[in-house]
Scaffold this motif. Structure first.
Motif, short mmCIF file in Angstrom:
data_model
loop_
_atom_site.label_atom_id
_atom_site.label_comp_id
_atom_site.label_asym_id
_atom_site.label_seq_id
_atom_site.Cartn_x
_atom_site.Cartn_y
_atom_site.Cartn_z
N ASP A 1 10.16 -1.73 4.37
CA ASP A 1 10.27 -3.13 4.79
C ASP A 1 10.76 -3.23 6.23
N GLN A 2 11.66 -2.35 6.61
CA GLN A 2 12.23 -2.38 7.96
C GLN A 2 11.20 -2.07 9.03
N ILE A 3 10.29 -1.13 8.75
CA ILE A 3 9.31 -0.72 9.76
C ILE A 3 7.97 -1.42 9.58
N SER A 4 7.84 -2.21 8.52
CA SER A 4 6.57 -2.90 8.26
C SER A 4 6.14 -3.74 9.45
N GLY A 5 4.89 -3.62 9.83
CA GLY A 5 4.36 -4.37 10.96
C GLY A 5 4.42 -3.62 12.27
N THR A 6 5.15 -2.51 12.29
CA THR A 6 5.25 -1.70 13.50
C THR A 6 3.92 -0.99 13.78
N GLU A 7 3.53 -0.96 15.03
CA GLU A 7 2.31 -0.23 15.39
C GLU A 7 2.58 1.26 15.34
N MET A 8 1.93 1.94 14.42
CA MET A 8 2.06 3.38 14.28
C MET A 8 0.85 3.92 13.56
N THR A 9 0.67 5.21 13.63
CA THR A 9 -0.43 5.85 12.92
C THR A 9 -0.01 6.13 11.48
N SER A 10 -0.98 6.46 10.64
CA SER A 10 -0.67 6.83 9.26
C SER A 10 0.16 8.10 9.23
N ASP B 1 -4.78 4.23 12.42
CA ASP B 1 -3.70 3.26 12.47
C ASP B 1 -3.21 2.92 11.06
N GLN B 2 -1.89 2.82 10.92
CA GLN B 2 -1.31 2.39 9.65
C GLN B 2 -1.62 0.92 9.41
N VAL B 3 -2.11 0.60 8.22
CA VAL B 3 -2.40 -0.78 7.83
C VAL B 3 -1.33 -1.21 6.82
N TRP B 4 -0.64 -2.30 7.11
CA TRP B 4 0.51 -2.69 6.29
C TRP B 4 0.14 -3.64 5.16
N GLU B 5 -0.98 -4.31 5.28
CA GLU B 5 -1.36 -5.29 4.26
C GLU B 5 -1.68 -4.60 2.94
N MET B 6 -1.04 -5.07 1.87
CA MET B 6 -1.32 -4.52 0.54
C MET B 6 -2.61 -5.14 0.01
N GLU B 7 -3.40 -4.34 -0.71
CA GLU B 7 -4.65 -4.83 -1.28
C GLU B 7 -4.40 -5.37 -2.69
N SER B 8 -5.24 -6.31 -3.10
CA SER B 8 -5.09 -6.90 -4.42
C SER B 8 -6.04 -6.22 -5.40
N LEU C 1 -7.28 -0.92 -9.15
CA LEU C 1 -7.44 -1.26 -7.74
C LEU C 1 -8.56 -0.41 -7.14
N THR C 2 -9.31 -1.03 -6.23
CA THR C 2 -10.36 -0.33 -5.49
C THR C 2 -10.08 -0.47 -4.01
N SER C 3 -10.32 0.60 -3.26
CA SER C 3 -10.10 0.54 -1.82
C SER C 3 -11.20 1.27 -1.07
N PHE C 4 -11.61 0.66 0.05
CA PHE C 4 -12.56 1.28 0.97
C PHE C 4 -11.93 1.48 2.34
N ARG C 5 -10.62 1.25 2.46
CA ARG C 5 -9.97 1.31 3.77
C ARG C 5 -9.93 2.75 4.28
N PRO C 6 -10.42 2.97 5.51
CA PRO C 6 -10.50 4.34 6.05
C PRO C 6 -9.14 5.04 6.10
N GLU C 7 -8.07 4.30 6.41
CA GLU C 7 -6.78 4.98 6.54
C GLU C 7 -6.26 5.45 5.19
N ARG C 8 -6.55 4.69 4.13
CA ARG C 8 -6.13 5.14 2.80
C ARG C 8 -6.93 6.37 2.36
N LEU C 9 -8.21 6.37 2.65
CA LEU C 9 -9.05 7.51 2.29
C LEU C 9 -8.64 8.76 3.06
#
Length: 269
Positions: A30-39, A66-73, A84-92
């Motif tokens: 929660d503290q670092i959420s939104g910070t620009e950083m890599t995965s 890049d780290q993506v902070w938004e949680m998927e539904s 849950l299904t994900s196609f996000r490149p950073e998660r893969l």
């Protein structure tokens, strides 16, 4: 081809699950959420002990994502995300980096599927903290190399079915767990499939699970989990699904199954 692996207990060499440690890690996120950083920087900050185990090649890949902070539904049942299904490149990319590491299943779940982990009960989290990384090749080899009476008392199957609907490639993940004695009733049932293109690049994944609160409390019974989704406007070519599923009992007896299927997608239009 479906492969079934039955085994005596395979338990991770870990300390007991600590809710306080889990809360502290959530507070850090929660503290670092939104910070620009890599995965890579994200994992290094939150799970430094896991980051040390990642190969140099995968660290280099994670340094470009890049780290993506938004949680998927996903599919929510009784207030919990169960599929849950994900196609996000950073998660893969993260999946590729940690799937064969010597970590616990709890660590895998926190890093790869935080949406599922956030809704899990303390009992389920504690159970996963005592399981090895069930996705790793080493665990699958260990399970396949052990034989016990469990194979006739707890059985697991898994498959992925493809269908094509114009611009969509649809896929359906399904897994069943059957037990013949109350002792072998699973307390956790999990399935996941990975979708690959003809270049062997992962393009998507879908996951489903149920734990002790959803699995029927009967001496002999059956439990089914599933997840489905679709990918649109894919390039024409061959696509493959590699699925895995496992069921684990309160005594950490596990049975695991894997399955592969493929389809040719003609592209659209």
């Amino acid at each position: 081809m479906l492969l079934l692996f039955a085994a005596v207990p395979v338990v991770a060499d870990v300390q007991a699950y600590s809710p306080l440690q889990d809360q502290a890690r959530a507070a850090l996120i929660d503290q670092i959420s939104g910070t620009e950083m890599t995965s890579g920087q994200y994992i290094q900050t939150v799970w430094p002990e896991v980051y040390q185990k990642i190969s140099p090649a995968d660290k280099a890949k994670l340094a470009t994502v890049d780290q993506v902070w938004e949680m998927e539904s996903g599919t929510v049942i009784d207030g919990k995300t169960m599929a849950l299904t994900s196609f996000r490149p950073e998660r893969l990319a993260v999946m590729d980096a940690v799937e064969n590491l010597e970590i616990t299943e709890a660590e895998y779940m926190q890093i790869v599927w935080p949406e599922l982990w956030a809704d899990m009960s303390a009992e389920t989290k504690a159970h996963l903290a005592n399981l090895p990384n069930m996705h790793s090749a080493a665990t699958k080899i260990a399970l396949s190399g052990q034989v016990s009476a469990l194979s006739s008392s707890l059985m697991v199957d898994v498959d992925t079915t493809f269908t094509i609907d114009r611009m969509y490639l649809k896929f359906y993940l399904s897994s069943g767990a059957t037990w013949t004695d109350a002792y072998y009733r699973p307390t956790f049932h999990y399935a996941e499939t990975f979708i690959y293109n003809s270049g062997n690049t992962k393009v998507g994944s879908t996951v489903a699970y149920e734990d002790g609160s959803q699995i029927p409390t009967v001496s002999s019974g059956y439990n089914h989990i599933s997840s489905n989704n679709m990918i649109d406007h894919l390039p024409a070519g061959s696509y493959r699904a590699d699925a895995m599923a496992y069921a684990s009992t309160a005594s950490y007896y596990q049975e695991q199954a894997t399955d592969s299927s493929s389809v040719y997608y003609p592209g659209w239009p």
